[in-house]
Design an enzyme around this catalytic site. Structure first.
Site, PDB file in Angstrom:
ATOM      1  N   HIS A   1       0.733  -1.376   0.093  1.00  0.00           N
ATOM      2  CA  HIS A   1       0.044  -0.075  -0.199  1.00  0.00           C
ATOM      3  C   HIS A   1       1.107   1.252  -0.011  1.00  0.00           C
ATOM      4  O   HIS A   1       0.178   2.368   0.002  1.00  0.00           O
ATOM      5  CB  HIS A   1      -1.012   0.106   1.096  1.00  0.00           C
ATOM      6  CG  HIS A   1      -2.164  -0.880   0.959  1.00  0.00           C
ATOM      7  ND1 HIS A   1      -3.267  -0.438   0.801  1.00  0.00           N
ATOM      8  CD2 HIS A   1      -1.974  -2.222   1.402  1.00  0.00           C
ATOM      9  CE1 HIS A   1      -3.981  -1.890   0.722  1.00  0.00           C
ATOM     10  NE2 HIS A   1      -3.472  -2.687   0.758  1.00  0.00           N
TER      11      HIS A   1
ATOM     12  N   ASP B   1       3.418   9.850  -1.016  1.00  0.00           N
ATOM     13  CA  ASP B   1       2.182   8.895  -0.564  1.00  0.00           C
ATOM     14  C   ASP B   1       1.963   8.305  -1.483  1.00  0.00           C
ATOM     15  O   ASP B   1       2.164   8.113  -2.429  1.00  0.00           O
ATOM     16  CB  ASP B   1       1.211  10.064  -0.521  1.00  0.00           C
ATOM     17  CG  ASP B   1       0.111   9.691   0.545  1.00  0.00           C
ATOM     18  OD1 ASP B   1       0.006   8.510   0.953  1.00  0.00           O
ATOM     19  OD2 ASP B   1      -0.573  10.711   0.999  1.00  0.00           O
TER      20      ASP B   1
HETATM   21  P1  ADQ Z   1      -3.010   6.367   4.884  1.00  0.00           P
HETATM   22  O1  ADQ Z   1      -1.415   6.868   5.103  1.00  0.00           O
HETATM   23  O2  ADQ Z   1      -3.507   6.214   6.062  1.00  0.00           O
HETATM   24  O3  ADQ Z   1      -3.036   5.008   3.924  1.00  0.00           O
HETATM   25  P2  ADQ Z   1      -4.874   7.383   3.029  1.00  0.00           P
HETATM   26  O4  ADQ Z   1      -5.029   6.861   1.856  1.00  0.00           O
HETATM   27  O5  ADQ Z   1      -4.956   9.097   2.480  1.00  0.00           O
HETATM   28  O6  ADQ Z   1      -3.749   7.699   3.915  1.00  0.00           O
HETATM   29  O7  ADQ Z   1      -5.971   7.038   3.884  1.00  0.00           O
HETATM   30  C1  ADQ Z   1      -6.569   7.794   5.094  1.00  0.00           C
HETATM   31  C2  ADQ Z   1      -8.078   7.485   5.445  1.00  0.00           C
HETATM   32  O8  ADQ Z   1      -8.151   7.816   6.570  1.00  0.00           O
HETATM   33  C3  ADQ Z   1      -8.972   8.137   4.306  1.00  0.00           C
HETATM   34  O9  ADQ Z   1      -9.891   7.155   4.143  1.00  0.00           O
HETATM   35  C4  ADQ Z   1      -9.639   9.352   5.206  1.00  0.00           C
HETATM   36  O10 ADQ Z   1     -11.022   9.526   4.957  1.00  0.00           O
HETATM   37  C5  ADQ Z   1      -9.286   8.749   6.803  1.00  0.00           C
HETATM   38  N1  ADQ Z   1      -9.295   9.854   7.624  1.00  0.00           N
HETATM   39  C6  ADQ Z   1      -8.133  10.916   7.423  1.00  0.00           C
HETATM   40  N2  ADQ Z   1      -8.244  11.612   8.309  1.00  0.00           N
HETATM   41  C7  ADQ Z   1      -9.307  11.594   9.199  1.00  0.00           C
HETATM   42  C8  ADQ Z   1     -10.064  12.023  10.141  1.00  0.00           C
HETATM   43  N3  ADQ Z   1      -9.503  13.145  10.877  1.00  0.00           N
HETATM   44  N4  ADQ Z   1     -11.270  11.831  10.737  1.00  0.00           N
HETATM   45  C9  ADQ Z   1     -11.537  10.211  10.146  1.00  0.00           C
HETATM   46  N5  ADQ Z   1     -10.977   9.646   9.136  1.00  0.00           N
HETATM   47  C10 ADQ Z   1      -9.908  10.113   8.511  1.00  0.00           C
HETATM   48  C11 ADQ Z   1      -2.142   4.056   3.405  1.00  0.00           C
HETATM   49  C12 ADQ Z   1      -0.798   4.776   2.380  1.00  0.00           C
HETATM   50  C13 ADQ Z   1      -1.944   5.449   1.405  1.00  0.00           C
HETATM   51  C14 ADQ Z   1      -2.752   4.618   0.558  1.00  0.00           C
HETATM   52  C15 ADQ Z   1      -3.500   4.075   1.728  1.00  0.00           C
HETATM   53  C16 ADQ Z   1      -4.465   2.881   0.967  1.00  0.00           C
HETATM   54  O11 ADQ Z   1       0.069   5.593   3.143  1.00  0.00           O
HETATM   55  O12 ADQ Z   1      -0.826   5.925   0.440  1.00  0.00           O
HETATM   56  O13 ADQ Z   1      -3.637   5.409  -0.125  1.00  0.00           O
HETATM   57  O14 ADQ Z   1      -2.956   3.143   2.641  1.00  0.00           O
HETATM   58  O15 ADQ Z   1      -3.642   2.171   0.001  1.00  0.00           O
END
Ligand code: ADQ
Length: 462
Positions: A166, A372
């Site tokens: 991921h 990312d």
């Molecule tokens: P993450 O680094 O966690 O994931 P991301 O893909 O942006 O990053 O996912 C974050 C999730 O958390 C999103 O679904 C978002 O809605 C939720 N979220 C963020 N802030 C929040 C808040 N304050 N309250 C509630 N929910 C919140 C890792 C990798 C990424 C990759 C994903 C999936 O780092 O690059 O996209 O896995 O493979």
């Protein structure tokens, strides 16, 4: 898919809440959990992983947790204190995470504990082997479990095993700083299929194979490994676009949007885990630059930055939190007036209603990580914009930038360029905003999380 699916991830997609000695287990709403829920249930399969640390429960309450987990077809695996601090915090989040995000500067000076990473990975592999039935398909997720495919292959030589990373697979020049580079890649090669979000990460992995083992993928992306063939593929992960669109129309979301929006003020929104890869400090500097070079925005624009607390057990994160808070304080101190504060900083997780309301209230969504793997926020934002308005400013270093070409793409290291992109987003004509947002929405709708899951599993079966 007729075969049973066994999903393996470091964490189970559940949240265990404890109140008054009673525990309730809820399914979490993350991208992976949502996308895999259907195939997991339809195939009658199991999800194997760590439910997190559960404290303060009696034996009977713990038994109740186990019963609730079993109802969700999840298999809890417990990690002891040394596994949590060494395998999870130190090696996975303290070493593999920064290396895969090109942040050698965030590495601890000395790294011990690869033996615990191995034994924890063996622990996951044992749990899979225990539940495995001939014909099952196993899908292993992410950087915590890079050794699992090979360890599982030793236990079940003919198992069908997929592995998805991921986070980015970095340039080999960076990956090769790891003394354990060969051993980690051998771990991944235990799989039949290895998936990446983008062609770039896939290319880096192929370059690593060439340099470590002198093996080359053929035109179909297949590499020979021992007496097997391992397929490599690109599968950009996404979100459940239809579900976001539906939930974004709810009455409570719309009521919140009205609360967030103020007359005569434009709203910028950032939503991230509080992680040094997400680009928050430079984003704040871009806001400062915007207010300096375009002073007409003073008292007319506000940033709501939500930063979800994350990985407090890792030293680099504790230091980083202080840095972000200091920058917010400094910029607010410099520009605030009795009626207005430019940055509203929220250091906690927010409910899905607030999350959707922020997506819908934003004039401009700022997704500017310095690196990312994909970034699902960049996809959730257009998925939620059923009004076809709002502008996405997106870092070229997010995997999502490969698909979301109708965003304003920026180099987050270029503060000036980012500030100008925000200015451009704020002054964009409504017709251009709609054209871009329609295109973004179409991309996310066509390439949603269900397509991601189906694509990976059919490549694995093939
Ligand atoms: P993450 O680094 O966690 O994931 P991301 O893909 O942006 O990053 O996912 C974050 C999730 O958390 C999103 O679904 C978002 O809605 C939720 N979220 C963020 N802030 C929040 C808040 N304050 N309250 C509630 N929910 C919140 C890792 C990798 C990424 C990759 C994903 C999936 O780092 O690059 O996209 O896995 O493979």
């Amino acid at each position: 898919m007729d075969r049973r699916l066994l999903i393996v991830s470091n964490r189970l997609p559940v949240t265990v809440r404890v109140a008054d000695g009673h525990a309730t287990v809820r399914r979490s709403v993350g991208g992976l959990a949502t996308g895999l829920q259907g195939p997991h249930e339809r195939s009658g399969g199991l999800w194997i992983g760590w439910p997190g640390t559960v404290e303060g429960l009696s034996a009977s309450a713990l038994a109740d947790v186990d019963r609730q987990l079993a109802e969700l077809r999840t298999v809890p695996l417990s990690l002891d204190a040394n596994e949590v601090s060494t395998f999870y915090e130190h090696i996975s989040n303290g070493v593999l995470w920064p290396i895969c995000h090109d942040r050698l500067d965030q590495l601890p000076l000395s790294v011990d504990g690869w033996d615990v990473y191995e034994s924890a990975n063996a622990h996951y592999s044992d749990a899979v082997a225990e539940h495995y039935r001939p014909g099952d398909v196993v899908w292993v997720h992410d950087y915590h479990l890079m050794r699992v495919p090979a360890l599982l292959r030793e236990r079940i030589p003919d198992a069908k095993i997929g592995f998805f990373l991921h986070i980015p697979f970095p340039n080999p020049e960076i990956f090769f700083t790891l003394p354990t580079r060969r051993w980690l890649v051998e771990g991944m090669l235990g799989a039949d299929l290895i998936g990446f979000h983008t062609r770039r990460y896939h290319g880096h992995f192929r370059a690593a194979l060439r340099r470590l083992f002198s093996i080359e993928a053929d035109a179909q992306g297949v590499v020979p490994w021992k007496d097997r063939r391992v397929r490599l593929g690109v599968f950009p992960m996404s979100v459940d676009a239809a579900d976001f669109a539906q939930r974004a129309a709810a009455g409570d979301v719309i009521a919140k949007v009205a609360e967030f929006r103020k007359p005569h003020e434009r709203l910028l929104v950032g939503i991230d885990r509080l992680d040094y890869t997400k680009g928050i400090p430079r984003r704040l500097l871009a806001i400062e630059r915007l207010l300096t070079s375009h002073p007409e925005w003073k008292e007319r624009v506000r940033l709501i930055q939500v930063a979800v607390p994350s990985r407090d057990g890792v030293g680099a994160y504790r230091r980083f939190r202080g840095e972000v808070e200091a920058a917010v304080g400094r910029i607010n101190g410099e520009f605030a007036t009795p009626n207005w504060t430019p940055i509203q900083y929220i250091h906690r997780s927010v409910s899905s209603t607030i999350l959707l309301a922020l997506y819908r209230a934003a004039d401009v969504m700022l997704v500017t990580p310095v690196r990312d793997g994909m970034n699902l926020v960049a996809k959730e934002f257009p998925a939620s914009r059923i009004d076809e308005d709002g502008v996405l400013v997106l870092s070229e270093f997010a995997g999502a930038a490969d698909e979301l070409r109708d965003a304003l793409i920026v180099n987050p290291y270029d503060i000036e360029e980012t500030a100008e992109a925000i200015h451009r987003a704020l002054t964009m004509e409504s017709s251009e905003r709609t054209r871009r947002m329609r295109a973004l929405r179409a991309t996310v709708r066509e390439h949603d999380v269900h397509r991601w899951v189906a694509g990976f599993l059919s490549a694995l079966e093939g």
